[in-house]
Structure formats: structure tokens, C-alpha cells
Design a protein around this motif. Structure first.
Motif, short mmCIF file in Angstrom:
data_model
loop_
_atom_site.label_atom_id
_atom_site.label_comp_id
_atom_site.label_asym_id
_atom_site.label_seq_id
_atom_site.Cartn_x
_atom_site.Cartn_y
_atom_site.Cartn_z
N VAL A 157 -2.56 -3.71 6.54
CA VAL A 157 -1.72 -2.52 6.47
C VAL A 157 -2.42 -1.48 5.61
N LYS A 158 -2.27 -0.21 6.01
CA LYS A 158 -2.85 0.90 5.26
C LYS A 158 -1.85 2.05 5.21
N ALA A 159 -1.93 2.86 4.16
CA ALA A 159 -1.07 4.03 4.03
C ALA A 159 -1.87 5.19 3.48
N PHE A 160 -1.62 6.39 4.03
CA PHE A 160 -2.37 7.57 3.63
C PHE A 160 -1.42 8.74 3.39
N GLU A 161 -1.98 9.92 3.29
CA GLU A 161 -1.19 11.08 2.88
C GLU A 161 -0.08 11.40 3.87
N ASP A 162 -0.38 11.35 5.18
CA ASP A 162 0.65 11.70 6.17
C ASP A 162 0.73 10.68 7.30
N ASN A 163 0.17 9.49 7.10
CA ASN A 163 0.21 8.47 8.14
C ASN A 163 0.03 7.09 7.56
N MET A 164 0.29 6.09 8.37
CA MET A 164 0.05 4.71 7.99
C MET A 164 -0.41 3.95 9.23
N VAL B 124 0.87 -1.19 0.00
CA VAL B 124 0.00 0.00 0.00
C VAL B 124 0.90 1.23 0.00
N ARG B 125 0.55 2.17 -0.84
CA ARG B 125 1.38 3.37 -0.99
C ARG B 125 0.58 4.60 -0.60
N GLY B 126 1.19 5.45 0.22
CA GLY B 126 0.58 6.72 0.59
C GLY B 126 1.51 7.86 0.28
N GLY B 127 1.06 9.06 0.61
CA GLY B 127 1.91 10.22 0.36
C GLY B 127 3.09 10.29 1.30
N PHE B 128 3.04 9.52 2.37
CA PHE B 128 4.09 9.54 3.40
C PHE B 128 5.04 8.36 3.22
N PRO C 35 -12.77 3.72 2.90
CA PRO C 35 -11.60 2.93 3.31
C PRO C 35 -10.54 3.75 4.02
N ALA C 36 -10.58 5.08 3.88
CA ALA C 36 -9.58 5.93 4.52
C ALA C 36 -9.87 6.17 5.99
#
Length: 860
Positions: A204-211, A54-58, A355-356
Motif C-alpha cells: 500500500v502507498k499514499a501520496f499527496e492526492d492519490n493512493m 502509510v499516510r499521504g496528503g489525501f 519511492p513515489a
């Protein structure tokens, strides 16, 4: 010649074909060589394995064969992070409270050195008061960030902008600070052991500034209570969520605290580069509110904030609770509007199919439903340790909170409000009361601590005034533990029975905490302006006084839980009169109760309420008013309770203990299961505290110009406890219990000073100090302080005044011995005049007293 031409043409036709075949052979050969090229370290991590990315901004997070790999960008090395853990689901919610972070989030950062990623704890307590190369070197050499763990770099990303390392262990409970299972609380201790074979990474999850990572953790746990094992090796499965949040580089400007304002604090220690003494400061915890249009805001126009404070409400709440919860949150918008902000507080339900969204992620502040039999609610928050900026908050509402509200409303207002004289509260009162509880907890989430002095600002008789209570409620602060109007009498019409939505104190704190201050160049300059706001207001208005909650040392009788008004004796008289009225009608008001469970539960609450009234007065005896006054103001930092009030309080308490048999309502008790009558229990609990209050009296006397002395206190104890003998009246049950308790205390004191040998020491001061200044078990139950004792990190105000060792100024041993002699003389002189039924009791008392001083036991 033609033949050569033909041959040449033939060669020209054949040659390309040969060359083509040769090239094809080379390509095939080259392809075989390419297959022999080894995979990169990055590709090897995932090749042939069960993997999820999973890919986020962070960051990018890889779940590979049950392991968690972080692909951490080099550009974020050194950036500050918060790493938090919460229980998302469990098989035993009496151990794990879902949605609650058992531990303060870890404040960390990652650094890269050679082939190792180091996780460092950020040293946020120490700060520099100045800047410059020299100061930077001082800080680096003396106050660096210690290494907590290290991780081997397994690979670089294909573009070499990030490193990959294995962090599985930290998500499988190898770090105690991230455990979702509490260590225990108060007298309860929880021990656990993780079964790694049964535990696993689930998501596992990933977001703009956290995971975030969800782990299923399988334990065996045991529980001891007061050192006795109550649960042994029971299975426990917890779904835990750990979230890693990137803190912004642009920091909120901190606001220096003022001890006259009751807010949660972040501690700091400033270091000077000029050889000045190290200074300690605290920042006020607060959300970062900035007007979206500064010019409009400065013109006085209501302006929305750049970032509102949003609370998400759990969909698991009973449907009927959701609207009062919403109202309780939005009440605070009124206070924000008075300082120029609109729509600061916003409420949303847990979003569906998003999902976020994850209520256990640090990004979301939530109001959570906790389906346990606890009758309570709480509102913790978590901050950026460098600035005190509140980043996340939760309100936890336990299922039995409605039972708590029903008990309060009945016991404190049934004398005047017929709508509460039932097993269940009407819906309108439930909504009103629940909104009050939520507003109180949201106050904590906004940074406000309890203000236990607020209710003492109101004259007791004002609480019987319809006009006064309609305007001011029962207390100037919703952050007080002033519940409902137990002072109001049955004949009082139109009197408000509830606290205010928000009091004037609450609005003042919001003004001080959240109003922007423009035109200042530093937090120190801002602090001077804020200080003038407090100077102008608190000195002239007693409704703005702040009194910190007392737990470890209870001195100030005006800063107590569960009290109303400025005179505990007068308020107690009104409250006790109401309790007698309610108790006389309890059996007829509560019907449809075949097992008598509701009536018995309310009866127990009435006993607790009566005990509160007595304890509120007890704190006058040896009491000391405490103030966080600024130097130079009229107020003093401490001032003993007036001699007349202490003396009158002793008499008031004694009168209650001699005349509390009304608690033993025989109509009700005959319907209850077998048990001991209540009046002896109350007399014993309060009597023991009376016996040990001499040290408090000694401390207060040493500080007073016109003291209530230890000698006078012992004289009042003697006259109060032995009034039946002095006045030749019939003994009451309260008299006999108090006299027996005094006998036990005298015997203990005489034993400590050497049995038959007379000495003048007071025994073990530490033991007595514990008894004197800490709340008793009954206090914890009646005042609701048990939860506060357990949450020692909940705020810097709890436990702020430690017990003082007064052994050097305590002469109680002298007066204990003198009292023994006075009692012997009294009983010997009165023995022939006592009532025949009372005579055996007095004979036993006299025999025991003579034994204490070593005289021959004779009855004259």
C-alpha cells in the motif's frame, strides 16, 4: 508543655509520611483501574495485529492482517475520484498487457450516511445547462449518483476527522470494472476464476492526492476463439495495481467539440429547466494547458505552460530505441510553439530510487515496453469525465514493431531505396520509422483521432515530385494510416518516402484544441469563436479535411487505411508496378536466409499489399463520399462516387484478377514450404466481395443524379467475368475462379428465391449487410483494423456509420436471374468454338446454369 511540643513535632513529622503512603496506595489503585479502561474502536483495529500504515496528503491507508483499511477524511466526502486498475506483472503477457488499463477508470465519490460509507458512481453524462436552486432540485431528483457499494464505518480517527472502513474486496478483484484480466477481444473470449486463498494484498502507498494498492491475484483462466476452446483452466498470477486519484475541485473549462475536427470525445446530455428539448453534446478530450504568464502569452511571447505534459520512458526498452522514442514525443512541441507554448512535451526516464514513482499509478503518463510478438503500438488516454480533461495517457510499444516497420519499408519502398533491400533495416531507418510510430501514438495521447481522409488530399502524381514530398510528405496528417511512398517509381530521384513529422492538419487540430480563448463568458460563446476558425480554414484547404475511420460501415473510398493519393486506380497501378519489380528481385536481395523465413515473410507482406491496392479500388464500387460538413457550406453530407469512376473501377479490378499470376513466382515458391499459390487466394477473396457489392451499388444509385445502376453493374460483372467466352480467348486461372464464384453466388441466390420457382426477394438482408459493410478477416489482417475492432471504446469515431438496410431498394434478385439466362445463351452459342482444353470447364458451367432454372441438362 515541652512534652506537648515534642509530641506535636513528632506528629508533624509522621503525618506527611502517612499521607504519602496513603496517596501512593491510591495511585496504585487508580493505575489498576486505568488498565481496565477499554481501547477505542480505532485502536482495536490495529492492537495485536500485523499492521502497516502509510499516510499521504489525501488519505491514510492501513494494511492490517492482509486487509486494506482506508482512513478517509470527512472533508473529502462527496469529492470526485478516479479508481483505476492496471497489470504490473503477470505470468502470461499474452493475456495481461502490463501497464495497460483494461477498463476505463471508475468515476466515483464516497458519501457518509449514518454508520455507512457509500461508494457512488458519478453521473457525469447528464449536465445542467443553467444554474439555480430549481435546477439543482431537478438534477438531484432525476439524475443523482447511484450507489455501487457500501462499507460499514469501523471507527473514527482519534481526532474524529476521518472514518475507517474495509475496502479489501475491491482490491482483490471483487469489482469487474477493476479487473486486470481482459474479458477478451474480437472473436477471443477470456473467462477466469479467482483463487482467494492464494491471492493477497502486497503493498500500500499514499501520496499527496492519490493512493495505490498492489495485489497478487491468482487465477485459473480459459480462452475461446470463435467459440472454440483453445486454452482450458491454465494458471495465471497477476500483480495488479489499483490507484485512487482525487480529482481537483478547480475544473478545466470544457471545450465543445466540432465534428469537422478529429478528436476523442466525452459525451454529454444537457438538461434544460425551461422545457426545451434535451440536447446532446460532446466535449473535446484535451490536456489542460494554461500559460504560466498570461500577459506575456497574450503579447505573443513563447510561454511555458503551468503544467507541462510529461511522458516517462520505460527503462526496459532496448537502449537503441530510447532516442527515437524521445524524438517522436518531442516532435509535437513544434505544433505547440506555433500557438505560443514552449516546452509543453517533456520526456524523462523512469526515475531510479524514487519511492513515489509508480508507472501504473494514474499520476504518471508513460511509454511502456511490451515484450510480446505483436507488431504494433497503441496510445490510449483517460480523462476526467466531467470535462474531458486528459489526466493520464500511455503509449504501449510491442516488441515486434520493428518487424512491422521493416515490412512496410521493404514492400513499399524497396523499388527506389537500396538501403532497405536487406533482412534488417539500417539503424538510421529504424530510428526514423520508430520516431514516426511514436509521434502517431502521442497524437492519440494528445486527443487526436485517426484522420483517414488526409492522404486523399494529394494528387497521386505529386507523390512522385521531390519538391512536393520534401515539403508535405505523403499525407497532411501523421494521424492517417499512410505509411511510406509506394507511388514513387525507381526512376524518381529525391522523392521523400516517409510521412511528415507533423502535417498541416495536425498543427491545425493542436491550434483548435489547445489555443486559449480569452474574453468569453461561457463555453457556448467560446464555441462560436472556435467554429469560425474551422469555417475559415477547412472550406478553403482540402488538406484540413477530417475523415473518420470506418469500421462498422465502410462507404467512403477517400477515408481508408493504407492508401495514398486521390485516385486509387492510379496509385494502385504505380504500387503494383513496384511490387512486380520488387518480387522479381526478392530472391537476390535477401541473402543469408538459409531457412527462407525472411523471404517468405516478405512475400506474404507483398501479397497483402497487393490485396490492399485492389480493395482500395473496390470501395469505389457503390461508394459514397461522406462529409461532416456544416449546414450552409458548399460541401454535402454525402455524395455517391461518380458513375464513371465506379464503372472504371469494376473494369480495373477485373483486369487485376485475370492477370495476377505474376504473384506465383516459381523461383520463390519452390523454396517455400508446401502451400497453395497466392493468385487463386486473392482472386477468390476479391471475387466474393464483387459478387455481393450489388446492394452498395443500389444504395449509391438511389442517391445519385446520374447513377451507376444495379442493372449496369450486373452487365459489367457479366462482361468482365465472362470476357473469355465473349472474346473467344484462352481461359486464365482468374477467369475460372471468378466464373465458379459467380456460379456459387447465383446458385445461392436462386436457392433463396425458391429453387426452381422464380421469386424476387433477396434472402436474409442482415447476413448480406454483414458481408457488405464489415471488413473481412483478410481486411483486418491487411489493414490493421483488428485491434480497432477490439477496442470499441477507443473513440466515438470508430463504427460511426452503421450499415444501412437497403433491402427495399435492392433489385439484385431480378438481375441474378437475368444473368443466369444470359450465361446460358452465351455458352450455348459459343460452345463449339471454345478451345478444347477449356471445353470441360464451360460444359460444367452450362450444366449447372440449366439446373438452376430447372431445364433439362443438355449440351448442344
Amino acid at each position: 508543655m515541652n512534652k506537648w511540643i515534642v509530641c506535636s513535632l513528632t506528629l508533624l513529622w509522621i503525618l506527611p509520611t502517612v499521607l504519602s503512603v496513603e496517596a501512593s496506595g491510591r495511585k496504585k489503585k487508580k493505575g489498576k483501574e486505568e488498565m481496565k479502561v477499554e481501547l477505542s474502536k480505532y485502536d482495536k483495529l490495529f492492537k495485536g495485529k500485523r499492521s502497516e500504515t502509510v499516510r499521504g496528503g489525501f488519505v491514510t491507508v492501513h494494511k492490517v492482517d492482509g486487509k486494506v483499511y482506508l482512513e478517509y477524511p470527512l472533508k473529502y466526502m462527496g469529492r470526485e475520484l478516479l479508481l483505476a486498475a492496471a497489470s504490473t506483472a503477470s505470468t502470461d503477457n499474452t493475456v495481461c498487457t502490463n501497464g495497460y488499463k483494461e477498463n476505463t477508470p471508475m468515476h466515483i465519490r464516497f458519501t457518509l450516511e449514518d454508520s455507512t460509507v457509500q461508494m457512488r458512481k458519478v453521473n457525469a453524462v447528464i449536465a445542467a445547462k443553467s444554474t439555480g436552486v430549481r435546477m439543482d432540485r431537478i438534477m438531484e431528483q432525476n439524475f443523482g449518483d447511484p450507489i455501487m457499494a457500501k462499507y460499514k464505518v469501523l471507527a473514527y480517527s482519534p481526532d474524529s476527522t476521518a472514518v475507517v472502513f474495509d475496502m479489501t474486496g475491491i482490491f482483490l478483484d471483487e469489482e469487474a470494472a477493476l479487473s486486470p484480466v481482459p474479458k477478451g477481444s474480437g472473436l477471443m473470449e477470456v473467462t477466469k476464476s479467482l483463487n482467494k486463498d492464494l491471492s493477497s494484498i502486497r503493498e500500500v502507498k499514499a501520496f499527496e492526492d492519490n493512493m495505490s494498492v498492489k495485489s497478487q491475484l491468482v487465477y485459473k483462466y480459459s480462452v475461446t476463439y470463435n467459440k472454440a476452446r483453445v486454452v482450458t483452466d491454465q494458471p495465471l498470477t497477476v500483480l495488479a495495481t489499483r490507484s485512487l486519484l482525487l480529482l481537483p475541485e478547480r475544473k478545466m473549462p470544457p471545450r465543445l467539440s466540432d465534428r469537422r475536427i478529429g478528436v476523442f470525445l466525452t459525451s454529454k446530455q444537457y438538461v434544460s429547466d425551461q422545457g426545451e428539448p434535451t440536447e446532446r453534446y460532446t466535449y473535446a478530450n484535451r490536456w489542460w494547458l494554461e500559460p504560466s504568464d498570461v500577459e506575456a502569452y497574450r503579447r505573443g511571447e513563447l510561454t511555458e505552460p503551468v503544467k507541462p505534459i510529461v511522458f516517462y520512458v520505460d527503462t526496459l526498452f532496448p537502449e537503441a530505441w530510447k532516442q527515437p522514442i524521445r524524438e517522436g514525443i518531442l516532435k509535437w512541441n513544434r505544433a505547440f510553439e506555433k500557438i505560443g507554448f514552449k516546452n509543453v512535451m517533456q520526456v524523462r526516464e523512469f526515475p531510479k530510487n524514487d519511492p513515489a514513482f509508480d508507472p501504473d499509478n494514474l499520476k504518471y503518463s508513460c511509454v511502456r515496453y511490451v515484450p510480446t510478438g505483436v507488431a504494433n503500438a497503441m496510445g490510449p488516454s483517460w480523462v476526467d469525465p466531467t470535462t474531458g480533461e486528459i489526466l493520464n495517457a500511455s503509449v504501449l510499444v510491442y516488441n515486434n514493431v520493428i518487424q512491422m516497420l521493416r515490412n512496410w519499408r521493404f514492400v513499399q519502398t524497396a523499388q527506389i531505396d537500396p538501403t532497405v533491400r536487406n533482412k534488417d533495416l539500417p539503424e538510421a531507418l529504424i530510428n526514423e520509422s520508430l520516431a514516426y510510430v511514436i509521434a502517431h501514438e502521442i497524437g492519440h495521447c494528445l486527443g487526436l483521432m485517426h484522420n483517414m481522409s488526409a492522404s486523399a488530399a494529394y494528387p497521386v502524381d505529386s507523390l512522385r515530385s521531390a519538391s512536393f514530398t520534401r515539403e508535405y510528405g505523403t499525407t497532411p496528417s501523421i494521424m492517417d494510416y499512410a505509411r511510406f511512398n509506394y507511388v514513387a517509381q525507381p526512376e524518381d530521384r529525391g522523392v521523400r518516402l516517409t510521412p511528415p513529422d507533423l502535417g498541416v492538419y495536425d498543427e491545425f487540430v493542436i491550434h483548435w484544441l489547445y489555443s486559449p480563448v480569452y474574453g468569453v463568458s461561457s463555453i457556448w460563446e467560446e464555441a462560436k469563436i472556435l467554429e469560425t476558425w474551422v469555417d475559415e480554414k477547412t472550406g478553403e484547404n482540402p488538406m484540413l479535411r477530417y475523415g473518420r475511420q470506418q469500421i462498422a460501415g465502410r462507404y467512403d473510398p477517400t477515408a481508408l487505411e493504407e492508401d495514398l493519393g486521390d485516385d486509387a486506380m492510379k496509385a494502385g497501378d504505380y504500387g503494383i508496378k513496384n511490387l512486380k519489380y520488387i518480387l522479381s528481385h526478392l530472391d537476390e536481395w535477401i541473402t543469408d536466409d538459409p531457412e527462407v523465413t525472411s523471404r517468405r515473410a516478405l512475400y506474404v507482406q507483398m501479397i497483402n499489399q497487393y490485396y490492399r491496392y485492389i480493395r482500395n479500388v473496390m470501395y469505389n464500387i457503390g461508394g459514397i463520399y461522406l462529409s461532416d460538413a456544416k449546414e450552409g457550406t458548399v460541401s454535402e453530407r454525402y455524395r455517391p462516387v461518380e458513375r464513371e469512376i465506379q464503372k472504371a473501377s469494376v473494369v480495373w479490378v477485373m483486369n487485376q484478377l485475370r492477370d495476377c499470376e505474376w504473384l506465383d513466382n516459381q523461383v520463390l515458391l519452390k523454396k517455400f514450404p508446401l502451400g497453395i499459390m497466392s493468385s487463386p487466394v486473392v482472386v477468390e477473396a476479391v471475387g466474393k466481395q464483387l459478387m455481393t457489392a450489388a446492394r452498395r451499388v443500389a444504395l449509391a444509385a438511389s442517391l445519385a443524379d446520374e447513377p451507376y445502376t444495379t442493372e449496369e453493374y450486373f452487365d459489367d460483372l457479366y462482361r468482365g467475368i465472362w470476357s473469355s467466352a465473349i472474346e473467344n480467348r484462352k481461359l486464365t486461372t482468374g477467369d475460372m475462379i471468378l466464373q465458379r464464384l459467380l456460379l456459387e453466388q447465383l446458385n445461392e441466390q436462386m436457392r433463396k428465391i425458391g429453387g426452381n420457382r422464380i421469386g424476387l426477394t433477396s434472402g436474409d438482408p442482415d447476413v448480406l449487410l454483414d458481408e457488405l459493410y464489415a471488413p473481412s478477416v483478410l481486411d483486418a489482417e491487411c489493414y490493421g483494423v483488428d485491434k480497432l475492432v477490439l477496442t470499441t471504446s477507443f473513440g466515438s469515431g470508430y463504427g460511426w456509420q452503421r450499415p444501412l438496410d437497403v433491402a427495399n431498394i435492392d433489385e439484385s434478385a431480378t438481375y441474378y436471374f437475368e444473368m443466369v439466362l444470359r450465361i446460358i445463351d452465351l455458352l450455348e452459342s459459343k460452345m463449339k468454338s471454345f478451345d478444347a482444353e477449356d471445353l470441360p470447364h464451360y460444359e460444367a458451367m452450362l450444366f449447372a446454369m440449366k439446373q438452376m432454372v430447372g431445364k433439362q441438362a443438355q449440351i448442344k
